[in-house]
Design a protein around this motif. Structure first.
Motif, short mmCIF file in Angstrom:
data_model
loop_
_atom_site.label_atom_id
_atom_site.label_comp_id
_atom_site.label_asym_id
_atom_site.label_seq_id
_atom_site.Cartn_x
_atom_site.Cartn_y
_atom_site.Cartn_z
N VAL B 88 -13.21 53.73 -14.56
CA VAL B 88 -14.15 54.59 -14.50
C VAL B 88 -14.03 55.48 -13.27
N ASN B 89 -13.59 54.66 -12.26
CA ASN B 89 -13.46 55.33 -10.72
C ASN B 89 -12.11 56.34 -10.79
N HIS B 178 -18.07 62.28 -7.78
CA HIS B 178 -17.57 61.00 -7.81
C HIS B 178 -18.55 59.93 -8.10
N PRO B 179 -19.64 60.01 -9.05
CA PRO B 179 -20.72 59.11 -8.61
C PRO B 179 -20.61 57.64 -9.27
N ARG B 180 -19.76 57.59 -9.95
CA ARG B 180 -19.58 56.24 -10.84
C ARG B 180 -21.01 55.76 -11.42
#
Lengths: 177, 418
Positions: B88-89, B178-180
């Protein structure tokens, strides 16, 4: 199944054709209308923040500089050196070397403690997986975001640095704000 | 598969390949003077490090070749070395203007692979964030495109409103970019207290803001000169090139995956698909402006109908147990350790999952070989496919129109190069 969006489609408007007599009018009239719009914005005031003097406040969930925690009553470290944070870290920036607690030298509440705990801040992407992985809430991501330095080697944060309270605290926003 | 069994990949000499790039594909006639001009990779109007090899005749573009790869980061390869949880990151950082969409496409693909039911609340929270992200991406597009056309103040207005959205992102997920936030199985955290109030205020302001933008740009003579009847490409050419998103809708084809193949409960919401008529730059501009209004409508409906309940699936095989269970339940602790150190293992198979991104169809292909890391992950990025349409768009136009057309194409180089 053929795709038919039916009534959900809306046709966008077409603007007037450029040039001609209308164009000559618009070059002045529409520009003035636009200027009216921009001058109205003057009443709104500024939105900018004078950054180095004035810091941007962050929300409680903001993920910034890491912190390692101690138990408030006993003063023992919460970290037991299980390396779960290092396993979860997607960029492998955490290094943990565990050691055994002895009765003479008791560092953490568990059997073992982290003799070495380093985070390479130049690699960290602040995803917060270490925080999620830690079963003892020993590591959390704090609110400080000013982390630049002149040397790469200075960006490897040691356990002492992570344990210490940072000097400059970042202003925090409340939830309702 | 052992190393010996693997098919050998032919080594490619990139220097040789570069030599074979023909500067111009059009025949050089006797009395014609052609000029080959490099635009970029550090040209501010290319919205990133895009290099355009233009063949000009005077001021008119006769041929154009986009050369990409300057921000290639190998994220797809990196993903093969990460656990399903950690990918995901990495996918977050592909298209840096639509990070929630990257997460959603990936998580949707993995959820299809492991056949996981997503709670209703998580789906609605995803929709709220996806649509906020769509508005944010369109605002950046509008601000930078207007800047290319010479409208300075638009840039500041758009970024002022974008600031409100990234503030909301920071509030709910903890990071502005890039909130994850989306994870396989749902979302990482529920929305915090006060988020709904703030979002409602934003939804109330945003349509007026779009009106203001339109008042500034819609009938402005410079904008009309640069956009109207410029860069016309018909629907069939776009379909042949595989173009999706606002570019295709501007040409009159109402293809929108949110309606065509509803994912994440998009069929619960009432919204319309704006389409254009002839597919020039002006239609592309109007379609995106209208999409912002529709997105606000979707957010309002999702916020109104936000169901109560869990925000992440309860399947312990794939999703981390809640934190409060770690201190009390040994079983939860075992699941936690196993998931964090080893990750989950989806059954072998492959899946393609497509969603509607601000620029078109974002598809995620995941192949699983039964291990805890994806054997192959590929993203079908809309900017990459849409960039092909640049050549038919700008052929025989002025250089100034090329800049306007490229701005209306809205490529994001982080997504193109990956």
């Amino acid at each position: 199944m053929p795709y038919n969006p039916g009534d959900d489609v809306v046709l966008v408007q077409r603007g007037p054709s450029p040039g001609g007599a209308g164009g000559a009018y618009r070059a002045f009239g529409e520009t003035l209308r636009g200027l009216k719009q921009t001058f109205q914005r003057l009443t709104e005031g500024t939105k900018t923040i004078q950054y180095p003097e004035e810091k941007v406040p962050v929300y409680p969930r903001f993920r910034g500089r890491h912190k390692l925690h101690r138990f408030e009553d006993t003063g023992l470290e919460k970290c037991v050196g299980c390396s779960l944070c290092a396993a979860a870290c997607p960029v492998d920036c955490i290094r943990v070397v565990a050691d055994e607690n002895t009765p003479e030298n008791r560092v953490s509440a568990g059997e073992r403690y982290a003799a070495v705990y380093e985070i390479n801040m130049s690699r960290c992407i602040f995803c917060g997986y270490c925080e999620i992985a830690c079963p003892f809430d020993a590591i959390t991501l704090g609110h400080d975001y000013e982390l630049s330095d002149y040397n790469r080697s200075d960006l490897i944060f040691t356990k002492e640095m992570l344990m210490a309270e940072p000097l400059d605290r970042t202003p925090l926003r409340t939830a309702g704000e | 598969m052992s190393i010996e069994q693997r098919p050998t990949v032919p080594t490619i000499d990139y220097r040789e390949m570069e030599k074979s790039v023909e500067l111009s594909s059009i025949a050089h006639e006797e009395n014609e003077e052609l000029l080959t001009l490099n635009m970029g990779p550090h040209h501010p109007a290319t919205h990133g490090v895009l290099r355009l090899l233009c063949t000009l005749e005077g001021e008119i573009v006769r041929d154009i070749k986009p050369i990409i790869g300057y921000v290639h980061t190998g994220i797809e390869k990196i993903c093969e070395d990460k656990k399903y949880w950690g990918v995901v990151n990495a996918v977050d950082r592909m298209d840096y203007l639509s990070y929630y969409f990257n997460e959603m496409a990936y998580c949707g693909a993995v959820e299809t692979l492991i056949d996981l039911e997503i709670p209703q609340r998580a789906q609605y929270l995803r929709v709220i964030h996806l649509e906020l992200n769509r508005i944010m991406s369109h605002l950046v597009w509008l601000g930078t495109s207007a800047l290319d056309l010479g409208a300075m103040s638009m840039f500041f207005y758009c970024f002022r409103d974008r600031e409100e959205i990234v503030d909301l992102f920071e509030m709910s997920s903890g990071q502005r970019m890039h909130p994850r936030y989306i994870q396989p199985g749902g979302v990482f955290e529920d929305i915090p207290l006060g988020f709904a109030e703030k979002l409602r205020g934003f939804c109330k302001r945003m349509p007026t803001r779009v009106d203001e933008f339109e008042e500034l740009l819609d009938r402005n003579e410079i904008v009309l000169q640069r956009l109207r009847n410029v860069g016309v490409v018909d629907e069939q050419t776009l379909l042949d090139l595989g173009v999706t998103g606002p570019l295709l809708r501007a040409a009159g084809n109402p293809w929108d995956l949110r309606k065509a193949h509803p994912y994440s409960s998009y069929d619960h919401f009432d919204f319309r698909i704006p389409v254009g008529t002839i597919g020039d730059n002006y239609d592309r501009y109007r379609v995106r402006m209208q999409e912002m209004r529709e997105s606000v409508r979707i957010i309002e409906q999702a916020l109104e109908g936000l169901p109560e309940g869990p925000w992440v699936a309860a399947n312990r095989k794939y999703v981390l147990p809640p934190r409060h269970e770690l201190a009390t339940s040994m079983e939860a602790l075992i699941h936690h350790f196993k998931l964090v150190t080893e990750g989950f293992r989806p059954p072998p198979g492959e899946v393609y999952y497509a969603i509607e991104q601000p620029r078109g169809e974002l598809g995620c292909f995941v192949r699983s070989d039964g291990s805890s890391k994806p054997a192959r992950l590929h993203m079908r990025d809309p900017s990459f496919v849409n960039l092909q349409a640049l050549r038919p768009m700008v052929k025989d136009l002025y250089v100034a129109d090329l800049i306007a057309t490229l701005a209306m194409l809205d490529p994001v180089l982080g997504g193109i190069d990956r």
